[in-house]
Design a protein around this motif. Structure first.
Motif, PDB file in Angstrom:
ATOM      1  N   SER A  45     137.455  49.453  50.644  1.00 34.64           N
ATOM      2  CA  SER A  45     137.703  48.424  51.339  1.00 34.64           C
ATOM      3  C   SER A  45     138.239  47.019  50.400  1.00 34.64           C
ATOM      4  O   SER A  45     137.696  47.549  49.223  1.00 34.64           O
ATOM      5  N   ARG A  61     143.668  40.765  47.855  1.00 33.85           N
ATOM      6  CA  ARG A  61     144.979  40.416  48.624  1.00 33.85           C
ATOM      7  C   ARG A  61     145.940  40.605  48.127  1.00 33.85           C
ATOM      8  O   ARG A  61     146.951  41.455  48.840  1.00 33.85           O
ATOM      9  N   ARG A  75     149.234  49.566  54.673  1.00 37.36           N
ATOM     10  CA  ARG A  75     147.295  48.980  55.467  1.00 37.36           C
ATOM     11  C   ARG A  75     147.768  49.265  57.189  1.00 37.36           C
ATOM     12  O   ARG A  75     148.600  48.841  57.624  1.00 37.36           O
ATOM     13  N   ARG A  77     145.071  47.707  60.837  1.00 35.63           N
ATOM     14  CA  ARG A  77     143.833  46.542  60.942  1.00 35.63           C
ATOM     15  C   ARG A  77     142.879  47.880  62.045  1.00 35.63           C
ATOM     16  O   ARG A  77     143.270  48.948  62.868  1.00 35.63           O
ATOM     17  N   GLY A  78     141.726  48.069  60.599  1.00 32.65           N
ATOM     18  CA  GLY A  78     140.550  48.999  61.648  1.00 32.65           C
ATOM     19  C   GLY A  78     140.473  50.288  60.420  1.00 32.65           C
ATOM     20  O   GLY A  78     140.060  50.728  60.928  1.00 32.65           O
ATOM     21  N   SER A  81     142.632  50.899  54.024  1.00 34.20           N
ATOM     22  CA  SER A  81     144.241  50.908  53.112  1.00 34.20           C
ATOM     23  C   SER A  81     144.319  52.559  52.511  1.00 34.20           C
ATOM     24  O   SER A  81     143.382  52.721  52.183  1.00 34.20           O
TER      25      SER A  81
END
Length: 294
Positions: A45, A61, A75, A77-78, A81
């Motif tokens: 993460s 980032r 990548r 969301r949730g 990656s």
């Protein structure tokens, strides 16, 4: 990836002139390209990367954004990656068929640009062709629009003097030799090595400075055993994979009763011969028993 035990072992250098986000991007990129992080692997993460490399969230980032733009990671969301699947082109280097034919058989869109076609004096590297002058051909090959190989080929000039650049554009050299000259590539010798790429080569393959490339060199022979071509092909290391089929070597024939015979795998012919000899010995033994009884 394992977390360094000591912050001094972290691969990023805060005192370097290269920004930290580029250093982190390069470190992760190298692990993706060398398959330490294979396709489908989940990356740590953002918070874990911050702690692991001792950098801010904005640095992480920026690095992940650059890898996403390159298509190296995905990548969501949730779900964090993950290393993206890669479009690799496989070349069977033990086959006589060329790169164009092999890529075309997989459904890839193959393109070939002729960079130059000239007559040169033969030298030590092309002496095997047996002619004082050779036809020197340089090409750039693409697959699905991506440059994947730079090919230098030398041919006997007198034999292929009618060859022209237009007939080789977006075409297979071996196919052209067969169609126009009746020459079929039947055998050859190949060598593979990793080498540093020079400026022109890296530019053609869209590679960064100091990138290594995969070099395949060899000589090809026609159906009559005559040398037809000498070639050197530099492959993009991120897009081309060399495949080699292997087979068990045939077991050397050994005479019956020799020390090595027990370790060898018998062929049907050897087994049949032993069976015949055993049958003859049994017959002689049976005859001996009959004589004794009489």
């Amino acid at each position: 990836m394992t977390e360094p035990d000591d912050p001094r072992e972290r691969p990023l250098d805060a005192g370097s002139s290269e920004p930290l986000h580029l250093q982190l991007r390069g470190h992760l990129r190298a692990q993706i390209l060398n398959h330490s992080l294979p396709p489908g692997t989940s990356l740590p993460s953002e918070a874990q990367l911050q702690v692991r490399y001792g950098v801010s969230r904005s640095v992480v980032r920026q690095a992940l954004g650059a890898l996403t733009d390159e298509g190296l990671i995905e990548r969501g969301r949730g779900r964090g990656s993950t290393v993206a699947p890669r479009r690799e082109h496989h070349r069977l280097v033990h086959r006589t068929s060329g790169l164009s034919a092999q890529l075309g058989s997989t459904g890839a869109s193959v393109g070939t640009e002729v960079l130059s076609l000239t007559v040169q004096d033969a030298d030590a590297s092309t002496a095997v062709l047996g002619t004082p002058q050779v036809l020197a051909l340089e090409r750039l090959r693409t697959a699905d629009g991506v440059p994947i190989a730079v090919i230098h080929t030398w041919l006997p000039a007198p034999v292929f003097s009618a060859l022209d650049a237009e007939s080789l554009r977006d075409a297979s050299l071996h196919a052209v030799l067969g169609e126009q000259f009746g020459v079929q590539i039947a055998s050859g010798k190949r060598q593979i090595r990793a080498v540093p790429g020079d400026g022109d080569l890296l530019r053609l393959l869209h590679l960064e400075a100091s990138s290594p490339v995969l070099l395949l060199e060899g000589t090809s022979f026609d159906q009559d055993g005559r040398p037809v071509e000498v070639f050197s092909t530099w492959h993009h290391p991120d897009h081309v994979v060399f495949d080699i089929d292997i087979q068990r070597e045939p077991v050397a024939q050994v005479s019956a009763g020799s020390p090595a015979s027990s370790a060898a795998v018998d062929t049907p012919e050897v087994v049949a011969d032993r069976a015949r000899r055993l049958g003859a010995e049994l017959l002689r033994f049976a005859d001996g028993l009959s004589t004794t009884e009489r």
